[in-house]
Design an enzyme around this catalytic site. Sequence first.
Site: not given
Length: 287
Positions: A221, A261, A263, A278
């Site tokens: 990501h 999650e 990022h 996240e």
Amino acid sequence: MQFDEITVPGKGPYGITAGPDGRMWATLVHDGQIARVGDAVEVFDLDPGCGPAVITPGPDGALWFSRLHDHRIGRITVDGTASSFTVPSPDAGPYGITTGPDGALWFTEMNLDRIGRIDGDGGVHEIPLGLEGCFASTIVTGGDGALWVTLNQADAIARVTVDGEVTTFPLPTEKAAPVGIARGDDGAVWFVEIGAGQIGRITPDGDVTEFPLPDRAARPHAITPDGEGGCWFTEWGASRLGHVGPDGGFEHFAFPAPGSEPHGLAVAPDGSLWVALEIGSVAVLRP
């Protein structure tokens, strides 16, 4: 490899960067807040639904960030005073943001196939990228003095001069879907291909090299240089931190909590690596 985790009292730590005050600053995309993270965590309220996403230090000693949901560019000083500026085109979807070589802030407009330039007084100029539906995602200033942009749905990287000249470089892999991008320590620009599960490198003249991940479904990501010729990157789909060396060799490190999650990520002045998770925390890897 041992991570420390700092709980953030807000939903959705997403983007993160080192501030001019020596602290780390993170966006809380789901709560419409900005957090300053160090030995303690301070949270500064914005408009609840504004969707702060990517954040970067500005040339004026403040932090600048995109407000994805209300289509504005935000600014916050180190004492927590926040302001924002309207993007001229409705529903632009600003996302990536970086300080440009000209001292202005440059940002992407995902919904309109453009990038924008905002000066310290809030004046905005928009530049079409010339590809319909390209979904301009993140942006960085390269070592060549130009802006480099990932075009997620066009499977391409764009180079844009401060005068607005656009050159597009298609990627070798179909459905690569590039997202994160960073200026490498080697003079090239590095990026992640979330669709193809690869890390890419592009030279100032447009020569592209792709390094396939061992797990092509890892969904890389964001990416940032490590200061030693390689890069760190997040694997959103696999809840891991990845590292790529100058030769394309990989290492991977799982976060303690499944479904973290990960990022945005950034290296602090002391060399520690900070990753926005996240699920509600920030992971720190100390040198």
